[in-house]
Design an enzyme around this catalytic site. Structure first.
Site, PDB file in Angstrom:
ATOM      1  N   CYS A   1      13.162  -8.018   7.966  1.00  0.00           N
ATOM      2  CA  CYS A   1      12.610  -9.239   7.359  1.00  0.00           C
ATOM      3  C   CYS A   1      13.583  -9.909   6.400  1.00  0.00           C
ATOM      4  O   CYS A   1      13.420 -11.082   6.071  1.00  0.00           O
ATOM      5  CB  CYS A   1      11.310  -8.927   6.627  1.00  0.00           C
ATOM      6  SG  CYS A   1      10.011  -8.372   7.717  1.00  0.00           S
TER       7      CYS A   1
ATOM      8  N   HIS B   1       9.534 -14.105   0.973  1.00  0.00           N
ATOM      9  CA  HIS B   1       9.150 -13.576   2.283  1.00  0.00           C
ATOM     10  C   HIS B   1       7.633 -13.465   2.331  1.00  0.00           C
ATOM     11  O   HIS B   1       6.988 -13.032   1.369  1.00  0.00           O
ATOM     12  CB  HIS B   1       9.802 -12.198   2.460  1.00  0.00           C
ATOM     13  CG  HIS B   1       9.351 -11.471   3.691  1.00  0.00           C
ATOM     14  ND1 HIS B   1       9.286 -12.077   4.926  1.00  0.00           N
ATOM     15  CD2 HIS B   1       8.919 -10.184   3.869  1.00  0.00           C
ATOM     16  CE1 HIS B   1       8.854 -11.194   5.809  1.00  0.00           C
ATOM     17  NE2 HIS B   1       8.622 -10.044   5.203  1.00  0.00           N
TER      18      HIS B   1
ATOM     19  N   ASN C   1       3.123 -12.500   8.954  1.00  0.00           N
ATOM     20  CA  ASN C   1       4.493 -12.077   8.661  1.00  0.00           C
ATOM     21  C   ASN C   1       5.333 -12.231   9.930  1.00  0.00           C
ATOM     22  O   ASN C   1       5.239 -11.416  10.839  1.00  0.00           O
ATOM     23  CB  ASN C   1       4.476 -10.626   8.169  1.00  0.00           C
ATOM     24  CG  ASN C   1       5.865 -10.087   7.858  1.00  0.00           C
ATOM     25  OD1 ASN C   1       6.873 -10.738   8.147  1.00  0.00           O
ATOM     26  ND2 ASN C   1       5.923  -8.901   7.288  1.00  0.00           N
TER      27      ASN C   1
HETATM   28  N1  ACO Z   1      -9.013  -3.581   8.847  1.00  0.00           N
HETATM   29  C1  ACO Z   1      -9.881  -2.797   8.188  1.00  0.00           C
HETATM   30  N2  ACO Z   1      -9.515  -1.697   7.521  1.00  0.00           N
HETATM   31  C2  ACO Z   1      -8.205  -1.379   7.519  1.00  0.00           C
HETATM   32  C3  ACO Z   1      -7.242  -2.144   8.172  1.00  0.00           C
HETATM   33  C4  ACO Z   1      -7.697  -3.289   8.864  1.00  0.00           C
HETATM   34  N3  ACO Z   1      -6.839  -4.111   9.529  1.00  0.00           N
HETATM   35  N4  ACO Z   1      -6.031  -1.587   7.988  1.00  0.00           N
HETATM   36  C5  ACO Z   1      -6.214  -0.493   7.220  1.00  0.00           C
HETATM   37  N5  ACO Z   1      -7.534  -0.362   6.950  1.00  0.00           N
HETATM   38  C6  ACO Z   1      -8.188   0.677   6.148  1.00  0.00           C
HETATM   39  C7  ACO Z   1      -7.403   1.942   6.091  1.00  0.00           C
HETATM   40  O1  ACO Z   1      -7.662   2.763   7.220  1.00  0.00           O
HETATM   41  C8  ACO Z   1      -7.926   2.576   4.819  1.00  0.00           C
HETATM   42  O2  ACO Z   1      -9.154   3.208   5.098  1.00  0.00           O
HETATM   43  P1  ACO Z   1      -9.521   4.596   4.369  1.00  0.00           P
HETATM   44  O3  ACO Z   1      -9.552   4.252   2.909  1.00  0.00           O
HETATM   45  O4  ACO Z   1     -10.831   4.911   4.969  1.00  0.00           O
HETATM   46  O5  ACO Z   1      -8.424   5.540   4.733  1.00  0.00           O
HETATM   47  C9  ACO Z   1      -8.223   1.375   3.927  1.00  0.00           C
HETATM   48  O6  ACO Z   1      -8.297   0.230   4.809  1.00  0.00           O
HETATM   49  C10 ACO Z   1      -7.168   1.104   2.895  1.00  0.00           C
HETATM   50  O7  ACO Z   1      -5.908   1.142   3.539  1.00  0.00           O
HETATM   51  P2  ACO Z   1      -4.586   1.019   2.727  1.00  0.00           P
HETATM   52  O8  ACO Z   1      -3.408   1.220   3.646  1.00  0.00           O
HETATM   53  O9  ACO Z   1      -4.684   1.851   1.488  1.00  0.00           O
HETATM   54  O10 ACO Z   1      -4.653  -0.524   2.304  1.00  0.00           O
HETATM   55  P3  ACO Z   1      -3.752  -1.282   1.293  1.00  0.00           P
HETATM   56  O11 ACO Z   1      -4.595  -1.857   0.239  1.00  0.00           O
HETATM   57  O12 ACO Z   1      -2.521  -0.501   0.900  1.00  0.00           O
HETATM   58  O13 ACO Z   1      -3.229  -2.511   2.168  1.00  0.00           O
HETATM   59  C11 ACO Z   1      -1.339  -3.285   3.435  1.00  0.00           C
HETATM   60  C12 ACO Z   1      -2.468  -2.272   3.342  1.00  0.00           C
HETATM   61  C13 ACO Z   1      -1.947  -4.667   3.535  1.00  0.00           C
HETATM   62  C14 ACO Z   1      -0.523  -2.984   4.684  1.00  0.00           C
HETATM   63  C15 ACO Z   1      -0.454  -3.187   2.169  1.00  0.00           C
HETATM   64  O14 ACO Z   1      -0.122  -1.851   1.911  1.00  0.00           O
HETATM   65  C16 ACO Z   1       0.802  -3.986   2.298  1.00  0.00           C
HETATM   66  O15 ACO Z   1       0.773  -5.199   2.436  1.00  0.00           O
HETATM   67  N6  ACO Z   1       1.974  -3.338   2.231  1.00  0.00           N
HETATM   68  C17 ACO Z   1       3.243  -4.034   2.372  1.00  0.00           C
HETATM   69  C18 ACO Z   1       3.550  -4.118   3.823  1.00  0.00           C
HETATM   70  C19 ACO Z   1       4.647  -5.065   4.145  1.00  0.00           C
HETATM   71  O16 ACO Z   1       5.001  -5.919   3.362  1.00  0.00           O
HETATM   72  N7  ACO Z   1       5.185  -4.915   5.341  1.00  0.00           N
HETATM   73  C20 ACO Z   1       6.150  -5.803   5.859  1.00  0.00           C
HETATM   74  C21 ACO Z   1       7.539  -5.395   5.555  1.00  0.00           C
HETATM   75  S1  ACO Z   1       8.642  -6.469   6.264  1.00  0.00           S
HETATM   76  C22 ACO Z   1       9.365  -5.946   7.699  1.00  0.00           C
HETATM   77  O17 ACO Z   1      10.532  -5.685   7.700  1.00  0.00           O
HETATM   78  C23 ACO Z   1       8.600  -5.821   8.961  1.00  0.00           C
END
Ligand code: ACO
Length: 334
Positions: A118, A258, A288
């Site tokens: 990214c 980003h 993204n």
């Molecule tokens: N719908 C419903 N529930 C979901 C979903 C979904 N799409 N995805 C995950 N959950 C659930 C999980 O299973 C978890 O359930 P549990 O508590 O029963 O285990 C719960 O939601 C919480 O999941 P978390 O992973 O703790 O959620 P979090 O608040 O951390 O958000 C997210 C996840 C949005 C991915 C966040 O961590 C984030 O944005 N991280 C940064 C990611 C990023 O920027 N990536 C791109 C990098 S760039 C590149 O090079 C590709």
């Protein structure tokens, strides 16, 4: 930056997205255990565009053509093509840049891809600017293009909802003295290589008939670790790039971050002391798009005339690697 008497900046922008618009609820319709509410509230994403018939180079080419038209130059004025991508049309080679070059009919100029996930577009801008500073290149086409939806496990709700496909392009050329790219800072934290990774399908573990169905031929992400990395890195790298040219965060007029998660964007905005009007957000529309988020945003910011000559525009990104980087640009448009 002014070297060899030349100030180098953005003289044209363009973008392209696939035809298929995919709303959050469309995942629910596909049987994924998720909801519009979860995706929108955790990420800021409402929809994204998904490449079905399009490959990365198709989007990159369209964005490039638009940027060249916007720059008001001839295709033949382009003397190098750099594409930031991690989702090339073909597994190893040829590069997307060579495919774009073929489409544009520009045989003989250098064309190559950069892999920094990214952050790729920011890396490519720095490379292009340094090539131009040597005085050997006049107009470099810099493209960020990705189709990460094709590398997602469509049964994994924790990753597939985050990504969209698209491409953005800029033409770098000579701008008024003292304007253009003033400073850049790039970095990587390879110790976090496994936090965002496609474990199988490369030279470490090639796909065979025994593992071709494994889930880890798709994106695996430790979302929380990437989140922590992003918030710990992006404000610091912006401040370091500004300090190199004697500027502070108070000098920023406009920020293009980003587009990975609205909460990361809000964090950066608050830490940098910026208002909502000073930070561009379009994650709601595109998700993204990896290396394409920043050049797509640049194109929209220009079309909407949100920045004026003399504004200090900062782009900042992070991604797999783990990589990060920023460009500081004193805006000039003809
Ligand atoms: N719908 C419903 N529930 C979901 C979903 C979904 N799409 N995805 C995950 N959950 C659930 C999980 O299973 C978890 O359930 P549990 O508590 O029963 O285990 C719960 O939601 C919480 O999941 P978390 O992973 O703790 O959620 P979090 O608040 O951390 O958000 C997210 C996840 C949005 C991915 C966040 O961590 C984030 O944005 N991280 C940064 C990611 C990023 O920027 N990536 C791109 C990098 S760039 C590149 O090079 C590709």
């Amino acid at each position: 930056m002014k070297q060899n008497g030349q100030s180098i900046g953005i003289i044209g922008t363009g973008m392209a997205v696939p035809k298929l618009k995919f709303k959050n609820n469309d995942f629910v319709k596909l049987g994924l255990e998720t909801s519009d509410e979860w995706i929108a509230s955790r990420t800021g994403i409402n929809q994204r565009f998904i490449a079905k018939e399009e490959a990365t180079s198709d989007l990159a080419y369209q964005a490039a053509e638009n940027a060249i038209i916007d720059a008001g130059i001839e295709k033949s004025d382009i003397d190098c093509i750099i594409v930031a991508t991690t989702t090339p049309d073909y597994p190893l080679f040829p590069s997307v840049a060579c495919l774009v070059q073929n489409g544009l009919g520009l045989d003989n100029i250098p064309a190559f891809d950069i892999s920094a996930a990214c952050t790729g577009f920011i890396y490519a801008m720095e490379v292009a600017e340094k090539m131009m500073s040597s005085g050997q290149y006049k107009n470099i086409l810099v493209i960020g293009a990705d189709t990460l939806s094709k590398s997602c496990n469509w049964k994994d709700r924790s990753t597939v909802v985050l990504f969209g496909d698209g491409a953005g392009a800029v033409v770098l050329g000579e701008v008024k003295s003292g304007y253009g790219i003033l400073s850049s800072k790039l970095g990587a934290r390879g110790s976090g290589f496994d936090k965002l990774i496609i474990p199988k399908g490369g030279s470490r573990t090639p796909l065979t008939k025994d593992n071709v169905e494994d889930d880890d031929r798709y994106i695996q992400m430790d979302g929380k670790a990437v989140y922590r990395f992003a918030v710990n890195t992006i404000v610091r790298v912006v401040e370091e790039a500004l300090a190199k040219i004697g500027m502070k965060k108070e000098d920023i007029s406009f920020l293009i971050p980003h587009q990975a998660n609205i909460r990361i964007i809000d964090y950066a905005r608050e830490k940098l002391g910026l208002s909502r009007e000073q930070v561009y957000v379009n994650i709601d529309t595109y998700g993204n798009t990896s290396a394409a988020t920043i050049p797509i945003a640049l194109n929209e910011v220009c079309s909407k005339k949100l920045i004026r000559n003399g504004d200090i525009l900062v782009t900042v990104g992070f991604g797999a690697g783990l990589t990060y980087g920023t460009n500081v640009i004193k805006w000039f448009s003809k």
